[in-house]
Motif scaffolding. Structure first.
Motif, mmCIF file in Angstrom:
data_model
loop_
_atom_site.group_PDB
_atom_site.id
_atom_site.type_symbol
_atom_site.label_atom_id
_atom_site.label_comp_id
_atom_site.label_asym_id
_atom_site.label_seq_id
_atom_site.Cartn_x
_atom_site.Cartn_y
_atom_site.Cartn_z
ATOM 1 N N GLU A 42 0.830 -1.207 0.000
ATOM 2 C CA GLU A 42 0.000 0.000 0.000
ATOM 3 C C GLU A 42 0.863 1.256 0.000
ATOM 4 O O GLU A 42 0.595 2.219 -0.727
ATOM 5 N N LEU A 43 1.909 1.245 0.813
ATOM 6 C CA LEU A 43 2.804 2.406 0.870
ATOM 7 C C LEU A 43 3.587 2.533 -0.438
ATOM 8 O O LEU A 43 3.954 3.645 -0.842
ATOM 9 N N GLY A 44 3.826 1.404 -1.106
ATOM 10 C CA GLY A 44 4.469 1.463 -2.402
ATOM 11 C C GLY A 44 3.611 2.206 -3.413
ATOM 12 O O GLY A 44 4.122 2.993 -4.231
ATOM 13 N N ASP A 45 2.309 1.965 -3.360
ATOM 14 C CA ASP A 45 1.393 2.702 -4.242
ATOM 15 C C ASP A 45 1.459 4.197 -3.940
ATOM 16 O O ASP A 45 1.403 5.030 -4.851
ATOM 17 N N LYS A 46 1.591 4.530 -2.675
ATOM 18 C CA LYS A 46 1.634 5.936 -2.265
ATOM 19 C C LYS A 46 2.939 6.606 -2.680
ATOM 20 O O LYS A 46 2.942 7.762 -3.120
ATOM 21 N N TYR A 47 4.047 5.882 -2.550
ATOM 22 C CA TYR A 47 5.366 6.487 -2.784
ATOM 23 C C TYR A 47 6.039 6.034 -4.083
ATOM 24 O O TYR A 47 7.224 6.265 -4.278
ATOM 25 N N ASP A 48 5.301 5.344 -4.939
ATOM 26 C CA ASP A 48 5.803 4.987 -6.267
ATOM 27 C C ASP A 48 6.922 3.954 -6.234
ATOM 28 O O ASP A 48 7.982 4.139 -6.813
ATOM 29 N N PHE A 49 6.686 2.846 -5.540
ATOM 30 C CA PHE A 49 7.568 1.687 -5.659
ATOM 31 C C PHE A 49 6.714 0.424 -5.572
ATOM 32 O O PHE A 49 5.601 0.443 -5.044
ATOM 33 N N GLU A 50 7.234 -0.668 -6.090
ATOM 34 C CA GLU A 50 6.568 -1.960 -5.992
ATOM 35 C C GLU A 50 7.197 -2.760 -4.859
ATOM 36 O O GLU A 50 8.392 -2.636 -4.594
ATOM 37 N N ALA A 51 6.391 -3.586 -4.213
ATOM 38 C CA ALA A 51 6.887 -4.387 -3.086
ATOM 39 C C ALA A 51 6.525 -5.853 -3.294
ATOM 40 O O ALA A 51 5.464 -6.177 -3.829
ATOM 41 N N GLU A 52 7.420 -6.728 -2.861
ATOM 42 C CA GLU A 52 7.201 -8.164 -3.008
ATOM 43 C C GLU A 52 7.700 -8.892 -1.775
ATOM 44 O O GLU A 52 8.776 -8.582 -1.234
ATOM 45 N N GLY A 53 6.925 -9.876 -1.315
ATOM 46 C CA GLY A 53 7.340 -10.736 -0.220
ATOM 47 C C GLY A 53 7.777 -12.088 -0.751
ATOM 48 O O GLY A 53 7.070 -12.698 -1.560
ATOM 49 N N VAL A 54 8.928 -12.563 -0.320
ATOM 50 C CA VAL A 54 9.506 -13.822 -0.813
ATOM 51 C C VAL A 54 9.464 -14.865 0.307
ATOM 52 O O VAL A 54 9.887 -14.586 1.430
ATOM 53 N N PRO A 55 8.968 -16.075 0.033
ATOM 54 C CA PRO A 55 8.951 -17.125 1.064
ATOM 55 C C PRO A 55 10.370 -17.513 1.484
ATOM 56 O O PRO A 55 11.262 -17.633 0.640
ATOM 57 N N LEU A 56 10.568 -17.705 2.777
ATOM 58 C CA LEU A 56 11.874 -18.115 3.295
ATOM 59 C C LEU A 56 11.954 -19.637 3.286
ATOM 60 O O LEU A 56 11.843 -20.310 4.311
ATOM 61 N N VAL A 57 12.151 -20.177 2.094
ATOM 62 C CA VAL A 57 12.234 -21.627 1.930
ATOM 63 C C VAL A 57 13.367 -21.951 0.974
ATOM 64 O O VAL A 57 13.826 -21.113 0.201
ATOM 65 N N ALA A 58 13.806 -23.192 1.051
ATOM 66 C CA ALA A 58 14.772 -23.725 0.097
ATOM 67 C C ALA A 58 14.454 -25.206 -0.071
ATOM 68 O O ALA A 58 14.319 -25.936 0.919
ATOM 69 N N ASN A 59 14.289 -25.631 -1.331
ATOM 70 C CA ASN A 59 13.883 -27.014 -1.629
ATOM 71 C C ASN A 59 12.593 -27.386 -0.895
ATOM 72 O O ASN A 59 12.433 -28.515 -0.422
ATOM 73 N N GLY A 60 11.689 -26.406 -0.774
ATOM 74 C CA GLY A 60 10.406 -26.645 -0.130
ATOM 75 C C GLY A 60 10.443 -26.662 1.383
ATOM 76 O O GLY A 60 9.409 -26.864 2.028
ATOM 77 N N GLU A 61 11.614 -26.440 1.975
ATOM 78 C CA GLU A 61 11.763 -26.502 3.433
ATOM 79 C C GLU A 61 11.842 -25.090 4.007
ATOM 80 O O GLU A 61 12.650 -24.280 3.539
ATOM 81 N N PRO A 62 10.987 -24.773 4.997
ATOM 82 C CA PRO A 62 11.070 -23.439 5.616
ATOM 83 C C PRO A 62 12.390 -23.271 6.355
ATOM 84 O O PRO A 62 12.892 -24.210 6.979
ATOM 85 N N ILE A 63 12.947 -22.081 6.258
ATOM 86 C CA ILE A 63 14.245 -21.813 6.861
ATOM 87 C C ILE A 63 14.140 -20.564 7.732
ATOM 88 O O ILE A 63 13.523 -19.570 7.341
ATOM 89 N N SER A 64 14.735 -20.621 8.913
ATOM 90 C CA SER A 64 14.770 -19.454 9.785
ATOM 91 C C SER A 64 16.057 -19.479 10.596
ATOM 92 O O SER A 64 16.653 -20.540 10.821
#
Length: 322
Positions: free
Chosen positions: A141-163
């Protein structure tokens, strides 16, 4: 690669950029996926990729006394991030003032006014702003306001969640191989070599005793195989006789209190295999953990300890191929 410590070091004429932001402790395989995505967009848009990370860890500022064990130092983190294709890495001091910024204020002051973000890439669980009120949906939403695009990327590798939390848990269990699988490389600790009790030298296995920074994520007590590294040591001394001109020696590593000698202080000590000629006092070194050999044990005699140490060295030699 540019390295900035704080917003004031961003050049006044800095143009638009692709930005990714997070603590990135450990720069594990999930983090690597986020940065790779940002670097991909940067190439497409022909813009520099900027990675923002924090020091100290936000938990220590928001909830003092809860600082988690760190998987790598801020300097090491910046080096790893740069190696993933970042054109600039900013270590942003995380202060109480910064923690009290609302999501909109944070985005405007950091991402827009200073870095002129054209696109922002974060982990899909990214939170920001006072009391972590901001999430990826709000960032869009703030990207729309300030003229940038935003993307969220899953924290996984080979289907396995990583933290980072999962990696710390594996290290606490002594599972350095499991931690390496999530990190994408062996876990490393680093510090300055200080004088210890010098028992290793007396027993025929001189060790480098590391003084580690506070909050270092140390594997559980035990004996490990791995590598002892000292940047610049070999070049400065012309020491490439062992075939490791970059001063990287296969090693047996001990973590614990030396119960055979009724020790109380927990130490991390590394023996460079078959090397009794190294002078590392005062040097900044690092230790990479490859495999766990055994638990820490209390021996009934010095002779039985030395016999076990010889066996540890033989196993470390097999694992490291030295």
């Amino acid at each position: 690669m540019r390295r900035w410590h704080g917003l004031d070091e961003v050049p006044a004429d800095w143009g638009r950029s692709v930005v990714t932001i997070g603590v990135f402790d450990g720069v594990h395989r999930g983090h690597q996926r986020i940065v790779a995505r940002a670097a991909e967009f940067a190439r497409e848009l022909e813009l520099p990729a900027v990675v923002i990370t924090f020091d100290p860890h936000p938990d220590e500022v928001v909830r003092p006394g809860t600082h988690p064990p760190l998987l790598c130092s801020p300097k090491r983190r910046a080096e790893l991030l740069a190696g993933l294709g970042a054109g600039a890495v900013m270590i942003l001091p995380f202060t109480l003032e910064l923690s009290r910024m609302g999501p909109d204020e944070f985005v405007q002051s950091v991402l827009v006014d200073r870095l002129h973000a054209a696109r922002v890439v974060v982990g899909e669980d990214f939170r920001f702003g006072h009391k972590a009120r901001g999430d990826v949906a709000l960032l869009r939403e703030l990207g729309d306001k300030y003229d940038f695009e935003a993307e969220g990327v899953p924290l996984v590798a080979n289907g396995e969640p990583i933290s980072s939390t999962r990696i710390r848990e594996r290290l606490s269990a002594g599972d350095v191989d499991g931690a390496a699988q999530l990190l994408g490389r062996p876990h490393r600790v680093e510090g300055v070599v200080v004088r210890g009790a010098r028992r290793g030298r007396e027993l025929g296995f001189p060790t480098a005793n590391l003084e580690l920074p506070p909050h270092t994520a140390i594997p559980s007590d035990g004996v490990y195989a791995g590598y002892l590294n000292c940047a610049g040591y070999g070049q400065a001394r012309g020491d490439d006789s062992a075939g490791f001109p970059d001063a990287c020696w296969p090693a047996a590593i001990s973590i614990g209190t030396n119960p055979t000698f009724e020790g109380e202080e927990r130490t991390v000590e590394a023996y460079a295999l078959d090397r009794d000629d190294l002078d590392l006092y005062g040097e900044h070194v690092s230790v990479d953990f490859t495999a766990r050999l055994r638990d820490t044990l209390k021996f009934d005699s010095i002779e039985s300890l030395v016999e076990q140490m010889r066996d540890d060295v033989d196993r470390a030699r097999e694992i490291t191929g030295s």
